[in-house]
Design an enzyme around this catalytic site. Sequence first.
Site, PDB file in Angstrom:
ATOM      1  N   ASP A 163     -10.469   3.802   4.159  1.00 18.47           N
ATOM      2  CA  ASP A 163     -10.765   2.355   4.257  1.00 18.47           C
ATOM      3  C   ASP A 163     -12.328   2.231   4.034  1.00 18.47           C
ATOM      4  OD1 ASP A 163      -9.085   0.129   4.190  1.00 18.47           O
ATOM      5  OD2 ASP A 163      -8.442   0.511   6.330  1.00 18.47           O
ATOM      6  N   LYS A 192       0.854  -1.255   0.007  1.00 15.27           N
ATOM      7  CA  LYS A 192      -0.042  -0.013   0.085  1.00 15.27           C
ATOM      8  C   LYS A 192       0.912   1.450   0.065  1.00 15.27           C
ATOM      9  CE  LYS A 192      -3.998  -2.386   2.284  1.00 15.27           C
ATOM     10  NZ  LYS A 192      -4.857  -2.454   3.341  1.00 15.27           N
ATOM     11  N   GLN A 204      -4.149  -1.107   9.240  1.00  8.91           N
ATOM     12  CA  GLN A 204      -4.342  -2.505   8.880  1.00  8.91           C
ATOM     13  C   GLN A 204      -4.894  -3.463  10.050  1.00  8.91           C
ATOM     14  OE1 GLN A 204      -3.725  -2.961   5.656  1.00  8.91           O
ATOM     15  NE2 GLN A 204      -4.106  -5.242   5.749  1.00  8.91           N
TER      16      GLN A 204
HETATM   17  N1  GUN Z   1      -7.264  -6.378   6.349  1.00  2.00           N
HETATM   18  C1  GUN Z   1      -7.654  -6.935   5.344  1.00  2.00           C
HETATM   19  N2  GUN Z   1      -8.310  -6.242   4.414  1.00  2.00           N
HETATM   20  C2  GUN Z   1      -8.095  -4.676   4.674  1.00  2.00           C
HETATM   21  C3  GUN Z   1      -8.512  -3.686   4.315  1.00  2.00           C
HETATM   22  O1  GUN Z   1      -9.123  -3.512   3.250  1.00  2.00           O
HETATM   23  N3  GUN Z   1      -8.302  -2.392   5.115  1.00  2.00           N
HETATM   24  C4  GUN Z   1      -7.491  -2.434   6.331  1.00  2.00           C
HETATM   25  N4  GUN Z   1      -7.308  -1.662   7.054  1.00  2.00           N
HETATM   26  N5  GUN Z   1      -7.177  -3.777   6.795  1.00  2.00           N
HETATM   27  C5  GUN Z   1      -7.494  -5.021   6.048  1.00  2.00           C
END
Ligand code: GUN
Length: 296
Positions: free
Chosen positions: A121, A54, A98
């Site tokens: 998100d 990311k 995350q």
């Molecule tokens: N863990 C698994 N998928 C995601 C996501 O799309 N965003 C975040 N913040 N954590 C995750």
Amino acid sequence: MSATILDGKKLAESVRAEVAAGVARFVAEHGRPPGLEVVLVGEDPASQVYTRNKQKASMEVGIRGELHTLPASTTEAELLALLERLNEDDAVDGILVQLPLPSQIQEQKVLDAIRADKDVDGFHPVNAGLLASGRSGLVPCTPRGCMKLIALAGTKLEGARAVVVGRSNIVGKPMAQLLLGANATVTMAHSRTKDLAARCREADVLVVAVGRAELVRGDWVKPGATVIDVGMNRVALPEGAPGGKTSKLVGDVAFEEAARVAGAITPVPGGVGPMTIACLLENTLLAAKQRLAKRG
Ligand code: GUN
């Protein structure tokens, strides 16, 4: 094999190119790049890979920001204090924590603490509520990416039967809202659904996000359907597999079987995964523009 393979990698590249152009315009207008701060707590290997990807992808399109790696022993209060600082920082447009988080930290408390207008998100209750009431907010990245893949397939959603398997807050629920917003007739299926195979067979559009390797078989798919596989499951390979490999990634759909029946299908890897990151970049640029526009 008869289905069109929906190339998420290629589609993500075009989304990223558009975001890069948008970022350049943003910099020209505001004199600074959009800022995204990514927070990782603990040492989960998959989360380490996701957050690194990311961060790298955001740098590549000109978005700036830090990857905060905190130890697994971080307390809830320490994480909330960091979020408070990022909430207040005017150069920060997007904040992402995350998931999953270590057990001493309440996930909901953390997600609620991120300012809704920086919640790239789309997990904050305000953004979930805006989506549910058909208003514009920040939409979760994976469902947003799935909608772009459905559009790539050329599938008409108006009046179509859509089935979403999985009811998570991250994928299943927002996915169903987006399909409903596009005038599909939506069924939400989950682990307690009776005769799941029959429900799936009704779907013109089938989105599967349950985290169970190859759960959906070829004979669960309606001929010509568009199949979107959100699953990413690592499964062991038998000893002596080609190239000395010991494991491989598979989706929630048995790809070879389903591709013989479907009209269009996403592969794993290379389908939904790259789109999630591309949509995170889009959300960050959008959050930056909306926040500055609000200020006038
Ligand atoms: N863990 C698994 N998928 C995601 C996501 O799309 N965003 C975040 N913040 N954590 C995750």
